[in-house]
Design an enzyme around this catalytic site. Structure first.
Site, PDB file in Angstrom:
ATOM      1  N   GLU A  48      15.163  10.643  32.964  1.00 48.49           N
ATOM      2  CA  GLU A  48      13.827  11.272  32.972  1.00 48.49           C
ATOM      3  C   GLU A  48      13.329  11.212  31.538  1.00 48.49           C
ATOM      4  O   GLU A  48      13.676  12.057  30.715  1.00 48.49           O
ATOM      5  CB  GLU A  48      13.918  12.733  33.430  1.00 48.49           C
ATOM      6  CG  GLU A  48      14.366  12.916  34.871  1.00 48.49           C
ATOM      7  CD  GLU A  48      13.259  12.694  35.894  1.00 48.49           C
ATOM      8  OE1 GLU A  48      12.105  12.421  35.488  1.00 48.49           O
ATOM      9  OE2 GLU A  48      13.552  12.787  37.091  1.00 48.49           O
ATOM     10  N   CYS A 107       6.403  16.423  28.860  1.00 49.36           N
ATOM     11  CA  CYS A 107       6.491  14.986  29.181  1.00 49.36           C
ATOM     12  C   CYS A 107       5.250  14.567  29.961  1.00 49.36           C
ATOM     13  O   CYS A 107       4.840  13.411  29.895  1.00 49.36           O
ATOM     14  CB  CYS A 107       7.749  14.697  29.983  1.00 49.36           C
ATOM     15  SG  CYS A 107       7.956  15.783  31.392  1.00 49.36           S
TER      16      CYS A 107
HETATM   17  P1  NAD Z   1      15.412  13.595  22.496  1.00 50.29           P
HETATM   18  O1  NAD Z   1      15.500  12.244  23.113  1.00 50.29           O
HETATM   19  O2  NAD Z   1      15.351  13.690  21.029  1.00 50.29           O
HETATM   20  O3  NAD Z   1      16.699  14.479  22.948  1.00 50.29           O
HETATM   21  C1  NAD Z   1      16.947  14.764  24.292  1.00 50.29           C
HETATM   22  C2  NAD Z   1      18.430  15.048  24.482  1.00 50.29           C
HETATM   23  O4  NAD Z   1      19.168  13.835  24.354  1.00 50.29           O
HETATM   24  C3  NAD Z   1      19.026  16.010  23.459  1.00 50.29           C
HETATM   25  O5  NAD Z   1      19.945  16.848  24.109  1.00 50.29           O
HETATM   26  C4  NAD Z   1      19.739  15.075  22.485  1.00 50.29           C
HETATM   27  O6  NAD Z   1      20.806  15.678  21.790  1.00 50.29           O
HETATM   28  C5  NAD Z   1      20.240  14.007  23.443  1.00 50.29           C
HETATM   29  N1  NAD Z   1      20.485  12.694  22.858  1.00 50.29           N
HETATM   30  C6  NAD Z   1      19.738  12.049  21.927  1.00 50.29           C
HETATM   31  N2  NAD Z   1      20.265  10.828  21.688  1.00 50.29           N
HETATM   32  C7  NAD Z   1      21.348  10.693  22.500  1.00 50.29           C
HETATM   33  C8  NAD Z   1      22.305   9.661  22.719  1.00 50.29           C
HETATM   34  N3  NAD Z   1      22.256   8.501  22.049  1.00 50.29           N
HETATM   35  N4  NAD Z   1      23.283   9.860  23.632  1.00 50.29           N
HETATM   36  C9  NAD Z   1      23.332  11.015  24.321  1.00 50.29           C
HETATM   37  N5  NAD Z   1      22.477  12.038  24.152  1.00 50.29           N
HETATM   38  C10 NAD Z   1      21.483  11.878  23.247  1.00 50.29           C
HETATM   39  O7  NAD Z   1      14.153  14.323  23.163  1.00 50.29           O
HETATM   40  P2  NAD Z   1      13.452  15.707  22.778  1.00 50.29           P
HETATM   41  O8  NAD Z   1      12.725  15.553  21.499  1.00 50.29           O
HETATM   42  O9  NAD Z   1      14.417  16.839  22.920  1.00 50.29           O
HETATM   43  O10 NAD Z   1      12.388  15.857  23.989  1.00 50.29           O
HETATM   44  C11 NAD Z   1      11.134  15.238  24.004  1.00 50.29           C
HETATM   45  C12 NAD Z   1      11.159  13.960  24.835  1.00 50.29           C
HETATM   46  O11 NAD Z   1      11.666  14.211  26.145  1.00 50.29           O
HETATM   47  C13 NAD Z   1       9.754  13.404  25.060  1.00 50.29           C
HETATM   48  O12 NAD Z   1       9.794  11.997  24.955  1.00 50.29           O
HETATM   49  C14 NAD Z   1       9.423  13.850  26.480  1.00 50.29           C
HETATM   50  O13 NAD Z   1       8.438  13.054  27.109  1.00 50.29           O
HETATM   51  C15 NAD Z   1      10.763  13.717  27.134  1.00 50.29           C
HETATM   52  N6  NAD Z   1      10.879  14.550  28.346  1.00 50.29           N
HETATM   53  C16 NAD Z   1      10.896  13.923  29.568  1.00 50.29           C
HETATM   54  C17 NAD Z   1      10.958  14.681  30.732  1.00 50.29           C
HETATM   55  C18 NAD Z   1      10.930  14.037  32.088  1.00 50.29           C
HETATM   56  O14 NAD Z   1      11.248  14.704  33.067  1.00 50.29           O
HETATM   57  N7  NAD Z   1      10.552  12.773  32.212  1.00 50.29           N
HETATM   58  C19 NAD Z   1      11.033  16.082  30.649  1.00 50.29           C
HETATM   59  C20 NAD Z   1      11.031  16.675  29.393  1.00 50.29           C
HETATM   60  C21 NAD Z   1      10.960  15.894  28.242  1.00 50.29           C
END
Ligand code: NAD
Length: 497
Positions: free
Chosen positions: A249, A283
């Site tokens: 997601e 998102c």
């Molecule tokens: P992010 O990608 O920085 O982090 C999200 C999560 O992934 C965190 O827990 C982080 O520690 C983990 N993570 C990061 N790199 C990783 C890796 N290489 N391996 C495993 N885990 C890893 O995102 P954010 O800044 O917390 O959130 C904002 C983003 O999330 C925006 O792009 C938003 O659109 C998206 N989002 C999408 C949805 C959806 O349902 N489509 C919902 C909420 C947020």
């Protein structure tokens, strides 16, 4: 402050050796949390697999009882949990309450689901044979979540995974650890109350490295990861390399079309909520507005007026509609995009400044005035997700032009059209219309309700959660054939022996 709220969940905090947790409200420290080590992740996976061995044999309605109890505890602690969401993610109180309500709704949905999990009966070509498709528990589910929905996304996954028979290990965003600890305390109480294995739900705290340990772990059957497209690009291939299952997601770059027949009063309200709500940190936030040239000036001037009335400030205060950005990095992305607007020939119509009053009071907090920018064309900047309250406005003449602009995004999460023309509305929802996972008419793209499958196409990752038949991602499909006759006819009429 945070310690007092966590006390209401029966948690003593902070504990020794823990890292700093911060609040975006002031940028100040809330206390400390400690990251999990590799050995601790291994141990969590081992415990979860041990719990799986008994939980998968537990009748699904009994598994639903655990989620029913969790829902009851969430109702009891709705205010406390919402307070933590505000403190850690900076959401205004009403939206924080709404996020916890979404968890409650999700529990209700999953409890009902626990009495279904239905399969199929299929027509066998062989006499005296019965063919069915049944759904079996899958295994341990790792849930990696983003900061902006610090609790709801876990509930979308956990409530369904638990009724499907799968233990859950949660790696929350490193920016919102306290809310995760509070949720874990509630699910632990729910499990203890019915004698369910405590390892059905666990939290491992830390940054990407802890997420990666789960992603690569052969003991994890499903990785459900919510966050940026960059994160999904790293996670997807790693899970695929070990033939694990992945549910992604990811980011969005959502658009709305305002057609000539649109009800502008309704559209303006929908647009402002979708673009500026949650300080543009959803998102599904509306980022691209595609307005018919005949309504362009009217829409832009009405929006500019509405933006002036948005109260930005401390999300705990009544009347505030826009809280802070999560951190300095988010602010830098916003400020950089505004500079690029002008470089690309656009114009910032309103907003865009960091609020000086709040900034002076709290230099490490990042409050900004939501911005509206008119753009002559849809270049790289507009096609990028800037996770902040910045709405680009574009103009169109013909329907095909609007749809081409709309579907040019690399992401495919949510979409909407404001129109009173039935033909246009239906065309938007037809195969040649919106290419997104979510398509709305006379509603903005944000604010989905539980029950429908949530998720999107293209760089949004293709996953679906929270409703419809999304539960199937958490189960293993099994096709079963029973021969109740005395002969052994082979499929396709093959003769052998
Ligand atoms: P992010 O990608 O920085 O982090 C999200 C999560 O992934 C965190 O827990 C982080 O520690 C983990 N993570 C990061 N790199 C990783 C890796 N290489 N391996 C495993 N885990 C890893 O995102 P954010 O800044 O917390 O959130 C904002 C983003 O999330 C925006 O792009 C938003 O659109 C998206 N989002 C999408 C949805 C959806 O349902 N489509 C919902 C909420 C947020």
């Amino acid at each position: 402050m945070a310690g007092a709220v966590l006390g209401r969940f029966g948690l003593a905090w902070p504990q020794e050796g823990e890292k700093e947790a911060r609040t975006p409200i002031t940028g100040g420290a809330l206390g400390f949390t400690r990251g999990a080590t590799g050995a601790e992740v291994d141990r969590a996976v081992e415990r979860a697999n041990a719990a799986f061995r008994s939980w998968r044999l537990t009748p699904p309605p009994r598994r639903g009882e655990l989620v029913r109890r969790l829902g009851a505890l969430l109702r009891q602690h709705q205010d406390d949990l919402a307070e933590l969401v505000t403190l850690e993610a900076g959401k205004v109180s009403g939206e924080a309450q709404g996020e916890v309500q979404e968890m409650i709704d999700m529990c209700d949905l999953a409890v009902g689901l626990s009495r279904q999990l239905y399969g199929l009966t299929l027509a066998s070509e062989r006499p005296d044979h019965r063919m069915t498709e049944v759904w079996q528990p899958l295994g341990v589910c790792a849930v990696i979540t983003s900061f902006n929905f610090p609790v709801a996304v876990w509930a979308w996954n956990a409530a369904v995974a638990l009724v499907c028979g799968d233990p859950v290990i949660w790696k929350p965003s490193e920016k919102t650890v306290l809310t995760a600890l509070a949720c874990q305390s509630l699910v632990a109480q729910a499990a203890a109350g019915m004698g369910a294995p405590p390892a059905l739900s666990q939290v491992v705290v830390g940054g990407p490295e802890v997420g990666e340990a789960l992603v690569d772990h052969p003991g994890v059957a499903l990785v459900s990861a919510t966050g940026s497209t960059a994160m999904g690009r790293a996670v997807g291939p790693r899970v695929a390399a070990r033939f694990g299952r992945c549910l992604l997601e990811l980011g969005g770059n959502n658009a709305a079309i305002v057609a000539p027949s649109a009800d502008i009063d309704l559209a303006v309200r929908g647009i402002v909520f979708a673009a500026a709500g949650t300080a543009g940190q959803r998102c599904t936030t509306l980022r691209r507005l595609i307005v018919h040239q005949s309504r362009y000036d009217e829409v832009v001037s009405r929006l500019a007026g509405a933006y002036q009335t948005l109260r930005v400030g401390n999300p705990r205060n009544a009347g505030v509609l826009v809280g802070p950005l999560i951190d300095g990095r988010a602010y830098e992305g916003f400020a950089r995009a505004l500079v690029e607007v002008e470089a690309d020939g656009g114009e910032v119509i309103t907003g865009g400044r960091r609020d000086p009053a709040l900034g002076a009071a709290a230099p490490e907090a990042f409050y900004v005035q939501p911005a509206l920018a008119s753009m002559p064309a849809q270049g790289d900047l507009v096609l990028r997700e800037t996770f902040a309250p910045l709405l680009y406005v574009l103009r169109y003449g013909e329907w095909d032009e609007a749809m081409a602009l709309h579907n040019a995004a690399r992401h495919g999460l949510s979409s909407s059209i404001f129109t009173n023309d039935l033909r246009e509305a239906e065309r938007f929802l037809s195969p040649g219309g919106s290419d997104c996972g979510i398509a709305n008419v006379n509603i903005g793209p944000s604010g989905a309700e539980i029950g429908g499958a949530f998720g999107g196409e293209k760089e949004t990752g293709g996953g679906r959660e929270a409703g419809s038949d999304a539960w199937k991602a958490y189960m293993r499909r099994q096709t079963c054939t029973v021969n109740f006759g005395r002969d052994l006819p082979l499929a396709q009429g093959v003769e052998f022996l």
